[in-house]
Design a protein around this motif. Structure first.
Motif, PDB file in Angstrom:
ATOM      1  N   ASP A 483      44.252  29.633  38.441  1.00  0.00           N
ATOM      2  CA  ASP A 483      43.272  29.568  37.358  1.00  0.00           C
ATOM      3  C   ASP A 483      42.028  28.886  37.899  1.00  0.00           C
ATOM      4  O   ASP A 483      41.885  28.703  39.120  1.00  0.00           O
ATOM      5  N   GLU A 484      41.117  28.475  37.004  1.00  0.00           N
ATOM      6  CA  GLU A 484      39.861  27.911  37.464  1.00  0.00           C
ATOM      7  C   GLU A 484      40.033  26.555  38.153  1.00  0.00           C
ATOM      8  O   GLU A 484      39.143  26.095  38.861  1.00  0.00           O
ATOM      9  N   LYS A 587      40.289  36.730  36.428  1.00  0.00           N
ATOM     10  CA  LYS A 587      40.138  35.327  36.820  1.00  0.00           C
ATOM     11  C   LYS A 587      40.963  35.007  38.071  1.00  0.00           C
ATOM     12  O   LYS A 587      40.525  34.271  38.957  1.00  0.00           O
ATOM     13  N   SER A 590      39.084  36.249  40.945  1.00  0.00           N
ATOM     14  CA  SER A 590      37.963  35.372  41.320  1.00  0.00           C
ATOM     15  C   SER A 590      38.434  34.161  42.101  1.00  0.00           C
ATOM     16  O   SER A 590      37.707  33.614  42.936  1.00  0.00           O
ATOM     17  N   VAL A 591      39.660  33.707  41.851  1.00  0.00           N
ATOM     18  CA  VAL A 591      40.209  32.580  42.627  1.00  0.00           C
ATOM     19  C   VAL A 591      40.530  33.012  44.053  1.00  0.00           C
ATOM     20  O   VAL A 591      40.371  32.245  45.015  1.00  0.00           O
ATOM     21  N   GLU A 601      30.269  24.330  42.278  1.00  0.00           N
ATOM     22  CA  GLU A 601      30.618  25.478  41.465  1.00  0.00           C
ATOM     23  C   GLU A 601      29.941  26.743  42.006  1.00  0.00           C
ATOM     24  O   GLU A 601      28.861  26.676  42.605  1.00  0.00           O
ATOM     25  N   GLU A 605      33.150  34.102  39.422  1.00  0.00           N
ATOM     26  CA  GLU A 605      33.883  34.529  38.232  1.00  0.00           C
ATOM     27  C   GLU A 605      32.953  35.193  37.221  1.00  0.00           C
ATOM     28  O   GLU A 605      33.280  36.254  36.650  1.00  0.00           O
TER      29      GLU A 605
END
Length: 852
Positions: A483-484, A587, A590-591, A601, A605
């Motif tokens: 996850d983020e 997501k 994107s990781v 940052e 994403e």
């Protein structure tokens, strides 16, 4: 035995024959038999010269107890002694060698042949301590006396000697008359002085008195023939003067040029050789020459004795196999014994020559034994190195630090080696073992270095293994639940584990005395290794990103918030759920696209969301107006080396992902529609009231006649069984016409199959039941799917469930069960095959309920 030895010693042997040849062999036998060779410097040589037939041999025999040949007066006067003879004096100490020379002025050699006279006179002066000159009393005072040519010969040959030693000339006056000796002696000395003055001398010795060369002594003896008793008495008195003749103040006089008795024979031979060659005789040089030859002979003899010494051979043999305790003392004693023997035999020779030859002998001996010494040092070196290895291993096993172990064991091993070397060195040698000591030190250092490198390699390997175990599984689990916050968690895990393992590793390095810079470099390498573990794991997971995306989609799409599998009842918003599932998958993508070691940052994403997920017309118009952000091979904020999936690859993966997940969404929608249709199969209430009113007569007929009701029930069972076998709901999913065609093709084979099953059951009832082994009760297959279930299982899960699929054939061991609708003859044949036994327990209860 002693009388036999004295007789052998007194026996005269010829030293030089009448032709001037030196009789070496007979002289050697005489020296050995008479025991002269072992006398060292404690011996004297007495020679006698004089006119022929003057009684020289008789005088020597009476004076020294020898047995020289004497002239027989009854046969006439003639030459008796030819050449030079010698014998040992009996009963006189020290050992006295007597030499009888051939008489001068003999008619046998003639008047002109005086060469041998001069040669023998020079020989006698060169080797003798005392020279007896035998002369007649009546010749004293005469100008033409017989002794004058003899004295002139003596003084002439004296000039050929370089630095001669002082010799005693004892004039023996024979057949003394009534004239007292006190009157005869001055006249004789005057005649001697005149002869000395008349002899030509070198310029350096022109004024040298005769006393510098000779001690002149005079004695007189009566006639042997006329007064024999008186002659013997006076001879015995004269004999007393020869006792202790070499003592200070004795008759022998100066002893500067005396050659040791062991070299006397060789010295005599060399002197005679020089005299025969008519060369000037340099007595000091001759003395050095004799000492050189004899010391060489003695040294060679002692060296040969050492090489055959059993003790030395035992040591030499033992040192080949290992260290010899007390090597230096044992070998030093052996060398010392042989050197002392050399000193004992060569002590009387020229000091300079003796010392030089001794040093040469010592050098030869040391060269002989040095290989054994070097072999011993090699054994000590190997022993010290082996001791260091063993002690170091024990110290390390005991928990002592590496640096302290190396330091202590090095000092101990080197001390033991030095003690062994000190014990191996012999006192006669000044051997330097510093080079071999340095070699031992280098060997120990090399071994310590190799052990340290091995230990450091083991420590590094252990640290790497710890890092791998501490990072690989946590990182993999974090990527599974990506996850983020994934990369922040990975950085925290990386930081926590490296800060836990690397300081301990650095502390351990300092115990090995590793310098600061190399230690920091090793820690840096481990830090890079830990980083590579994370990066490799990330790249490995990125290579399986499509699988992870499908798993994430399946998890979100097929389960609710409580992780309970979804049941598509028609009330769910499939579109919203599918969007959430795709968002979760995107997501995750994107990781996975890049490695993020920094905490800054990025917009990856948002770019993926805006570009891939929002596929609306507005997004397409924006993509047309601006450049496609995914039409690139790099990300703006990510270095190329940290890029795992390029933007272009993301676009391609997303297309593939959508294509492979589209079917799951379609199946969910179909399931909802099937559920809705299943719930709407009952007629509406008004229809049911109309059927009850309009069909009242038929219902009453059935109730009055139960047979119709039974037939109707049987027909319902048959229809239900055919519906289950044909799976009518499945066949009509593709349309009415294809369904009718498929059902018509399968109807007759299905009816035959049912009839065959009924017949088989009837036959089985009349057979005795067969005892079969109990089948293992397998667990029914799970109804829920894991996140890693393949898409085929996903499709099966979302297939619309038909009530007809609940019907199954009776459970029989020999009859195959079929639970799928036949859509073609090929499918029908497949349905006739027996199902696995594990599937039967799942359907037994359903079959029973359906039949009831």
């Amino acid at each position: 035995m002693e009388e036999t030895t004295d007789a052998a010693a007194a026996t005269a042997v010829q030293l030089i024959d009448g032709e001037g040849e030196f009789a070496g062999e007979s002289a050697e036998r005489f020296m050995a038999a008479a025991g002269v060779a072992g006398c060292g410097l404690s011996y004297a040589v007495v020679s006698i010269m004089g006119p022929q037939s003057s009684g020289k041999s008789t005088l020597l025999n009476q004076l020294f107890g020898t047995n020289f040949r004497e002239m027989d007066a009854f046969r006439g006067r003639s030459q008796t002694t030819k050449g030079i003879w010698m014998a040992r004096c009996v009963g006189v100490e020290p050992c006295t060698v007597v030499m009888d020379l051939e008489g001068t002025d003999g008619r046998e050699r003639g008047e002109d042949d005086t060469a041998f006279e001069k040669q023998s006179s020079l020989f006698a002066l060169a080797i003798s301590d005392i020279v007896l000159i035998n002369m007649w009393c009546h010749d004293i005072g005469r100008e033409q006396a017989a002794n004058k040519p003899l004295l002139k010969t003596v003084f002439q040959v004296m000039m050929r000697l370089f630095s001669p030693r002082k010799t005693t000339l004892l004039f023996v006056i024979r057949d003394k008359t009534r004239t007292p000796l006190e009157h005869l002696e001055p006249v004789l000395r005057e005649d001697i002085q005149k002869i000395w003055n008349s002899v030509a001398k070198p310029e350096a010795h022109k004024d040298t008195p005769i006393s510098e060369y000779f001690n002149v002594e005079v004695t007189a003896l009566p006639s042997f023939e006329e007064k024999e008793e008186q002659f013997r008495e006076q001879v015995q008195q004269l004999r007393q003067r020869f006792s202790n003749s070499i003592a200070p103040g004795g008759l022998a006089g100066d002893r500067r040029g005396v050659v040791p008795a062991s070299g006397f024979l060789f010295s005599s031979q060399q002197i005679w050789k020089v005299i025969r060659e008519n060369k000037d005789l340099d007595l000091p040089a001759h003395k050095v020459m004799v000492a050189t030859v004899r010391c060489d002979e003695i040294a060679n003899e002692k060296f040969g004795c050492l090489t055959s010494d059993t003790e030395w051979l035992d040591i030499e043999s033992a040192v080949q196999s290992g260290p010899v305790p007390g090597f230096g003392k044992k070998l030093g004693y052996i060398v010392d014994v042989h050197m002392q023997e050399y000193d004992k035999e060569a002590v009387y020779f020229d000091e300079a020559v003796r010392k030089a030859k001794r040093q040469h002998l010592e050098s030869r001996i040391l060269n002989l034994v040095q290989p054994a010494f070097q072999k011993l040092l090699n054994h000590l070196r190997l022993k010290a190195l082996e001791k260091f290895k063993t002690s170091l291993n024990l110290s390390l096993e005991g928990g002592q630090s590496f640096a302290a172990s190396v330091r202590d064991n090095t000092e101990s091993s080197l001390n033991e080696f030095e003690q062994g070397c000190a014990d191996a060195v012999i006192k006669q040698a000044n051997w330097d073992y510093s080079k071999i000591l340095e070699k031992v030190r280098r060997d120990i250092e090399d071994h310590a270095f190799s052990v340290r490198e091995k230990k450091l390699s083991e420590l590094t390997t252990q640290a790497k293994e710890k890092l791998r175990k501490a990072l690989a599984e946590p990182v993999e689990s974090l990527f599974d639940a990506a996850d983020e916050t994934t990369w922040a968690s990975i950085r925290n895990v990386y930081r926590r584990e490296t800060e836990s393992i690397l300081p301990q590793f650095l502390k351990t390095l300092f115990g090995y005395e590793v310098e600061y810079v190399p230690a920091e470099q090793m820690v840096s390498n481990l830090r890079d290794y830990a980083q590579s573990i994370v990066e490799n794991k990330a790249k490995d997971e990125a290579s399986k990103v499509l699988i992870h995306m499908k798993e994430r989609f399946t998890t979100v799409f097929s389960h609710d918030k409580d992780s309970i599998p979804r049941v598509w009842t028609g009330k769910e918003d499939v579109r919203a759920i599918a969007k959430d599932a795709r968002t979760a998958a995107l997501k995750l993508l994107s990781v996975m696209v890049a490695i993020r070691w920094d905490e800054e940052e990025d917009r990856i994403e948002s770019i993926l969301m805006s570009t891939l997920l929002e596929g609306s017309v507005v997004s397409k118009i924006a993509s047309a107006a601006h450049a496609d952000p995914l039409a690139s091979t790099t990300w703006e904020e990510i270095p190329p080396k940290f890029t795992m999936i390029t933007p272009a690859q993301c676009k391609s993966l997303w297309k593939q992902f959508k294509a492979e997940t589209e079917f799951a969404i379609t199946q969910a929608v179909s399931t909802q529609q099937a559920h809705k249709r299943g719930n709407s199969k009952l007629p509406p209430p008004w229809a049911m009231v109309a059927i009850a009113v309009l069909g009242f007569n038929e219902i009453m007929m059935l109730l009055r006649n139960p047979l119709y009701l039974f037939l109707l029930f049987v027909g319902y069972l048959l229809a239900k069984a055919l519906a289950v076998q044909l799976d009518i709901s499945r066949e009509f999913q593709n349309g009415v016409v294809p369904g009718l065609i498929s059902v018509s093709a399968k109807l007759l084979p299905t009816i035959q199959n049912l009839v065959n099953k009924v017949a088989a059951e009837q036959q089985a009832e009349h057979r005795p039941p067969a005892v079969e082994p109990p089948e293992p009760q397998l667990q029914p297959p799970p109804l829920l799917l894991s996140p890693r279930s393949p898409m085929s299982e996903l499709r099966r899960l979302h297939m619309p469930l038909s009530p007809v699929r609940k019907i199954a054939t009776p459970s029989s061991p020999s009859s195959p069960s079929s639970s799928s609708t036949m859509s073609s003859p090929r499918h029908f044949v497949d349905d006739q095959k027996p199902r696995p036994a594990a599937a039967q327990p799942e359907n037994e209860s359903s079959n029973a309920d359906s039949i009831v």
